[in-house]
Design an enzyme around this catalytic site. Structure first.
Site, PDB file in Angstrom:
ATOM      1  CG  ASP A 199      -2.292   0.689   0.991  1.00 56.50           C
ATOM      2  OD1 ASP A 199      -2.326   1.780   0.422  1.00 56.50           O
ATOM      3  OD2 ASP A 199      -3.252   0.130   1.110  1.00 56.50           O
ATOM      4  N   GLY A 225       4.613   1.042  -1.651  1.00 55.40           N
ATOM      5  CA  GLY A 225       4.661   1.489  -3.087  1.00 55.40           C
ATOM      6  C   GLY A 225       3.437   1.779  -3.623  1.00 55.40           C
ATOM      7  CG  ASP A 226       1.622   4.664  -7.361  1.00 56.86           C
ATOM      8  OD1 ASP A 226       1.161   3.994  -8.031  1.00 56.86           O
ATOM      9  OD2 ASP A 226       1.285   5.906  -7.085  1.00 56.86           O
ATOM     10  CG  PHE A 227      -1.445  -0.593  -7.185  1.00 54.22           C
ATOM     11  CD1 PHE A 227      -1.927  -0.749  -5.884  1.00 54.22           C
ATOM     12  CD2 PHE A 227      -2.261   0.600  -8.051  1.00 54.22           C
ATOM     13  CE1 PHE A 227      -3.086  -0.218  -5.608  1.00 54.22           C
ATOM     14  CE2 PHE A 227      -3.428   0.804  -7.558  1.00 54.22           C
ATOM     15  CZ  PHE A 227      -3.860   0.578  -6.482  1.00 54.22           C
ATOM     16  CG  HIS A 245     -14.307  -0.575  -7.340  1.00 50.97           C
ATOM     17  ND1 HIS A 245     -15.158  -0.379  -6.417  1.00 50.97           N
ATOM     18  CD2 HIS A 245     -13.373  -0.052  -6.408  1.00 50.97           C
ATOM     19  CE1 HIS A 245     -15.062   0.015  -5.113  1.00 50.97           C
ATOM     20  NE2 HIS A 245     -13.701   0.208  -5.431  1.00 50.97           N
TER      21      HIS A 245
END
Lengths: 336, 336
Positions: A199, A225-227, A245
């Site tokens: 996250d 992290g940033d996905f 979503h």
């Protein structure tokens, strides 16, 4: 056509926001947290909450009639569910979700018609702001929010810990893990597994504290992290809940492709959220959640199990299937 | 305490405004009026309603899942209840109430917490305006609103026409009559009665047209007036619905006293609305309506049957009693 339709159901639904907002205000005002300390009469409770005497008795009694408080001999107590889930002092508190809905969504949904006409979000983005900033910038609110996510996801998370064939795998990572409820439930149910949660870095301390409270700090670690910007960590099973979503179809496919790339051969992707039924006529919550994505995001939308399976297959996954979890939630599984 | 409470009921109630606002927007956009002309596919319907394609399918399918539309072979139709009650072209349309709720109340209820803290209204009055002006100033909206009142009151009005011993009386007048639904139902059920409806002068033409449509113009007349400024007309039975709750206790007593004065000896006052149960723990709609009066009026509140009977007795009425009508509505009767 039915013999004699009545307007009752229409009016109940149309005026349903009265009861809904009454509960949201009760959470905001801390009614249930106050009553968790012991029964109180109406005047005392109103005074402690800072309520004017004009509306307070109707407010409390409306909550009684809605099944969220009880009153005996003039003294109010919580109902069994609000005692467990709406007392801020308990770890089982789910009110963070409702605090967010009260402070943000109720007002934004007032512009649903405009959202439907324009296709554009109606939240902070409308004034150049950012919804994630609004939720992530205040550590106290963020903590309440992720705790709320834990509470509302617990049933589905326990189902995932049971229903997936975990014995075939050694490791797993939950993407967008929030407090880490799902990793904790999986690790508690399966001693042989290790893994963690991925996250944004702000979530790290919240995750580590939660996981440690179950004695799982050795088996579950936090992956900051940033996905979209960072590669996903390699593992046997990737879980992706309440993420797809938020995004348009292109970004959905990017995230699924990144998951495919990160998985070990034979690994599995589990997508879980309020997956809409394929006939799109049963899961009202999933369909309304998709309208919430219209209001909250530039391109997000919820989708059916069939939709998601086709994206997984397009990305190379095989043996895809959908399995119901609890309530409106299902998981969609694909094997690399 | 229950064995294993779940947060499901809390979340359904707390997020209930999603489904509620979805129906209100559907009424605003004319979805049901459009579909009353015939089945349509989603793209055609979205186009005719001026909706962006992003959210329209989720919107229509959410209405299907909520039971307010049906979809077969990709074409949408109204459900039996929305076909009768939400087609603007039918006299049975109740959407005027929901249009008002959508345009006014949904937003005002966003300030429920402030209302509870201050005891002050949160509607047009907050900016120096007036709710009655907002509803009464636009003839088209007013007509839709009073038609809506007719639709939602029909069940209770038919019950009043049956349950009261009308054979003992010769004349009656309904105060705050709106379209005149109640006088019409009473007159249709009892040939020997004549009477009418009392309301603000703007209502006159609407009342007269409605009453004439039943062939009742000879037996029912319109009495223009303001029930605080003008004396009430003399008659055997006075009916007072959805009025007392608009006012504080002092004004309630003034209106009851004026009714006593106007009634012929042996006459009856019938007060009818969402009368709260004496235990104040069942009639959620009545209690929420009282919170709506907090938001809409300076001093109004709803009340129990016991409350109302005591005011009637204080004003000189005897043989008071409460009788349930339908749904949340009851009537309180007193004899002069």
């Amino acid at each position: 056509m039915a013999g004699h339709p009545t307007p009752d159901g229409i009016l109940q639904l149309g005026m349903g926001f009265w009861g809904s907002k009454t509960l949201l205000s009760a959470v905001e005002l801390g009614v249930f947290t106050e009553l968790a300390q012991g029964p109180q009469d109406g005047d005392g409770l109103a005074q402690r909450l800072g309520l004017h005497q004009r509306g307070s008795r109707d407010f409390f009694d409306a909550l009684v009639a809605l099944g969220k408080l009880r009153r005996e001999g003039g003294r109010y107590t919580n109902s069994p569910d609000t005692e467990v889930f709406l007392d801020r002092a308990k770890p089982s508190y789910v009110g963070g979700i409702l605090e967010m809905a009260n402070a943000r969504l109720f007002g934004f949904w007032g512009s649903l018609t405009e959202a439907l006409r324009t296709g554009r979000p109606q939240n902070e983005a409308k004034e150049g702001g950012n919804a994630f900033d609004a939720i992530y910038s205040d550590p106290v609110r963020l903590e309440a929010f992720v705790r709320g996510m834990t509470g509302v996801s617990m049933g589905a998370n326990m189902a995932m810990a049971q229903k997936f064939p975990w014995s075939k795998y050694q490791s797993f990572i939950d993407l967008g893990t929030a407090q880490g409820c799902l990793p904790a439930q999986i690790a508690l149910a399966h001693d042989h597994l290790s893994g963690g949660g991925f996250d944004l870095p702000q979530i790290g301390p919240i995750f580590e504290q939660y996981v440690a409270s179950f004695g799982l700090a050795q088996r579950l670690r936090f992956y900051p992290g940033d996905f979209f910007k960072d590669p996903l960590p390699e593992t046997d099973v990737l879980l992706m809940g309440h993420i797809l979503h938020d995004w348009g179809l292109e970004e959905k496919r990017v995230l699924i492709a990144k998951a495919y790339e990160a998985l070990n051969p034979g690994g599995a992707l589990i997508v879980y959220e309020a997956v809409i039924d394929d006939a799109r006529n049963q899961n009202a919550f999933g369909l309304l959640m998709s309208l919430n994505m219209l209001i909250e995001t530039p391109a997000g939308f919820d989708y059916t199990g069939a939709d998601c399976q086709s994206w997984l297959r397009d990305a190379g996954f095989h043996d895809t299937h959908v399995e119901h979890l609890v309530g409106p939630d299902s998981m969609v599984v694909g094997i690399k």
